[in-house]
Every structure is written in C-alpha cells, then in structure tokens.
Design an enzyme around this catalytic site. Structure first.
Site, PDB file in Angstrom:
ATOM      1  N   THR A 188     -23.039  56.416  20.442  1.00 33.49           N
ATOM      2  CA  THR A 188     -24.111  55.462  19.537  1.00 33.49           C
ATOM      3  C   THR A 188     -23.614  54.252  19.502  1.00 33.49           C
ATOM      4  O   THR A 188     -22.372  53.850  19.602  1.00 33.49           O
ATOM      5  CB  THR A 188     -24.104  56.014  18.253  1.00 33.49           C
ATOM      6  OG1 THR A 188     -24.686  57.464  18.003  1.00 33.49           O
ATOM      7  CG2 THR A 188     -24.884  55.154  17.392  1.00 33.49           C
ATOM      8  N   GLY A 242     -23.146  61.324  11.047  1.00 35.70           N
ATOM      9  CA  GLY A 242     -24.057  60.558  10.195  1.00 35.70           C
ATOM     10  C   GLY A 242     -24.099  61.112   8.679  1.00 35.70           C
ATOM     11  O   GLY A 242     -24.116  60.153   7.929  1.00 35.70           O
TER      12      GLY A 242
HETATM   13  C1  SD4 Z   1     -25.841  60.301  14.046  1.00 37.83           C
HETATM   14  N1  SD4 Z   1     -24.117  58.533  13.910  1.00 37.83           N
HETATM   15  O1  SD4 Z   1     -27.129  60.562  14.354  1.00 37.83           O
HETATM   16  C2  SD4 Z   1     -25.120  59.213  14.765  1.00 37.83           C
HETATM   17  C3  SD4 Z   1     -24.283  59.888  15.876  1.00 37.83           C
HETATM   18  C4  SD4 Z   1     -23.103  59.173  16.557  1.00 37.83           C
HETATM   19  O2  SD4 Z   1     -22.408  58.688  18.677  1.00 37.83           O
HETATM   20  O3  SD4 Z   1     -22.597  58.508  16.241  1.00 37.83           O
HETATM   21  N2  SD4 Z   1     -23.113  59.535  17.983  1.00 37.83           N
HETATM   22  O4  SD4 Z   1     -25.138  60.859  13.079  1.00 37.83           O
END
Ligand code: SD4
Length: 328
Positions: A188, A242
């Site tokens: 992300t 998340g």
């Molecule tokens: C989530 N924070 O959808 C995101 C996932 C993430 O690298 O950071 N993936 O929870």
C-alpha cells in the site's frame, strides 16, 4: 501619492526579497501557469521502497506542482504498476475474484476525498480528488464512485491481471482465509508531500487485503486512519493491518501527538505502541506509519522490522529503513 508609491515599491521589494527566486513555469500541455512563490525545499515521503513513485512526486514538486498534485502523481505510479499486487491495477482480488480499490486524499486546506470498494478504475486517488473537489461529499462507495469516474473521463479497465488471476485460482484450491498480511510484503502506498509554499497534502491508495471478504474496507481510504493532514502541524500515513490502524485512528493520532510537541518519529512510535499494547496478537500482523511535520522533519516506525520509507529531500531520493517495536 508619492508615499503610496513608495510603500508599494517597498512591499514589492520586500516580497521579492523574502520569496527569493520567484519562478513562473508554464506547461505547454495544460497552459496552466504555475507560480512558485515559496522558498521551501520540497519534500516527498512514502511508505515502503517505492523509489520511482517518490521520485515522480519529488520532481513534480520541484517543477512547481502543489503538494496534492504531486502526491496524486506519485501514487499513480504504483496504481499503474501491474507488479504491485496491493495497489491499483494488478491488485489481488477479494474472495469472489473481484479487485476492489480504496483511496483517499487530503489537501492543505483540510479538505478530504475518499473512494471505497471501487472496481474497474485504476487511478482511484485521482478519483478521490474528484470526490473532494466536485461533489459535496467526502466519501463515495462502489458503483457511485465508479459512475462519477466515468463522468470525469476515467477509463473502464479490467484490474485483474493474468498473474493476479493465476494467484487467486491457486488460493481458491484451499480458500484459506487468513486476514494476516505477510509482514514483509505490503505494498500500500501512502504519500505525504510538502511543496514550495511549505503546504502539506497527501494520498493513500490500496487494493487492501488479498482475498478479503466482499465489501471489506480497510484503513487506507478512512480519513484519520490511513491518512491525515493538518497543514498547521503536519501529516501522517499508514500501511499494514487496516483493522488495527482504524481502531486506533492512527494517522490522526500521530498528527495530534505532533501538535502536543512530539517529533514525527516519536509520534509514529507512540501510535505503534498503542496498537502493540492493546493487542496481544500483534506479532502476527504489521502496522507501519510515516509522518512529516511543518518544519519538514520526518519519521517512520513499524511493529515488525523490514519496513522502509522513501524520502525525497534537497532533490535526493533516499530509502530509509525504519526502526521497529520488535527490533531485537
Ligand atoms: C488495508 N492497510 O487495506 C491496507 C493494507 C496494506 O499493504 O497496507 N497493505 O488494510
């Protein structure tokens, strides 16, 4: 009359002096005149080792883009990177095989835009900006966000690449659903930019957890969790599990801790500590933050080692390994 002229001249002189070199750039394509009036040396930081994305943002800032424009250009590199299976096109699908994207942006006026569970659109951070600037709302979900995208000239695209589909078919054989992110392999992208005027803005974009439940939305598009900016104080962005980031409203927390006097580094550490202290299971997931304050100081911290932040400062793009709560 004379006096007025004198004051006017002095003001102009003073402004010219205080602004240093005022640069006027005119881009042929947009015919838009960009006036760089500030003296701040631009800064871009982003989660993980996204060298190119951060450099694109840094160069955009250097060339006069404002902080929001630069952040959206930077994260678009990863949204369009088919090899990145956690952002944009090429992102891993949900359990039903549909790729659904989440993103948000925040500008230096404190305006915010967000889209969740969007299919068929690659550049969802740019779409979040449309929500912010062209609608009376902050957040649009699913079909509504997609329809808005088409109205604004976005292309419909199949986001499920051959490779992502292959991996998904493999996963289907066991369909083992573990909402645990591989601690070394997040992708992300959260990005914070400071432009020539010293204004801060940011963007965060993701396809979320691989093989998530249909309709699942993580922290990334949630203002205050995946991203938060207060242009008087600074900004923060998150990556990782998340659910844990949302429960502690991590990015907002970091900005508030900086408001109370903590450095970006101390604030990131405290926000990670909150997650660790509250969750005995913390060894099984990653949470990581980056932050920048109004003076251009930056920081990053994570639960597990292996997290890194890219930093573009003084026109140099550097990878900075983060310290972690579980560093031995
Ligand atoms: C989530 N924070 O959808 C995101 C996932 C993430 O690298 O950071 N993936 O929870």
């Amino acid at each position: 009359m004379q006096r007025r002229k004198f004051i006017k001249r002095s003001l102009q002189g003073g402004v010219a002096l205080s602004l240093g070199a005022t640069i006027i750039a005119c881009t042929e394509s947009s015919k838009k005149e960009t006036v760089m009036t500030g003296t701040h040396s631009p800064i871009a930081i982003c989660t993980w080792g996204f060298t190119k994305a951060n450099e694109v943002a840094g160069i955009a800032l250097k060339n006069g883009d404002n902080a929001l424009e630069a952040a959206i250009k930077g994260v678009a590199v990863e949204e369009e990177n088919l090899k990145n299976t956690t952002v944009g096109k090429g992102g891993a699908p949900d359990r039903e095989g549909n790729v659904t994207l989440d993103a948000c942006v925040m500008n230096s006026n404190g305006d915010a835009g967000s889209v969740v569970c969007v299919e068929n659109i690659t550049n969802v951070a740019a779409l979040a900006r449309i929500v912010m600037e062209k609608t009376p709302h902050v957040m649009l979900a699913g079909d509504g966000a997609e329809e808005l995208a088409y109205k604004h000239g976005f292309q419909k695209e199949n986001l499920l690449t051959e490779n992502s589909e292959k991996a998904y078919r493999e996963w289907l054989k066991t369909s083992e659903y573990k909402p645990i992110i591989n601690i070394e392999n997040h992708d992300t992208i959260g990005m914070l930019c400071m432009d020539h005027n010293g204004d801060i803005a940011g963007a965060c974009t993701t396809s979320g957890l691989s093989y998530k439940m249909k309709g699942r939305v993580g922290d990334s598009p949630i203002i205050g969790s995946g991203l938060f900016i207060d242009n008087e104080i600074g900004g923060a962005a998150a990556t990782g599990m998340g659910e844990e980031i949302m429960k502690t409203v991590g990015s907002f927390l970091i900005v508030e801790l900086m408001r109370q006097g903590k450095t970006p580094q101390q604030a990131c550490e405290e926000a990670v500590r909150r997650v660790v202290d509250k969750n005995p299971n913390h060894k099984n997931f990653q949470v990581a933050y980056i932050a920048m304050d109004k003076k251009g100081n930056t920081g990053s911290y994570s639960i597990h080692p292996g997290f890194a932040m890219m930093e573009y400062k003084e026109e140099i793009n550097t990878r900075k390994e983060s310290k972690a709560a579980l560093d031995s």
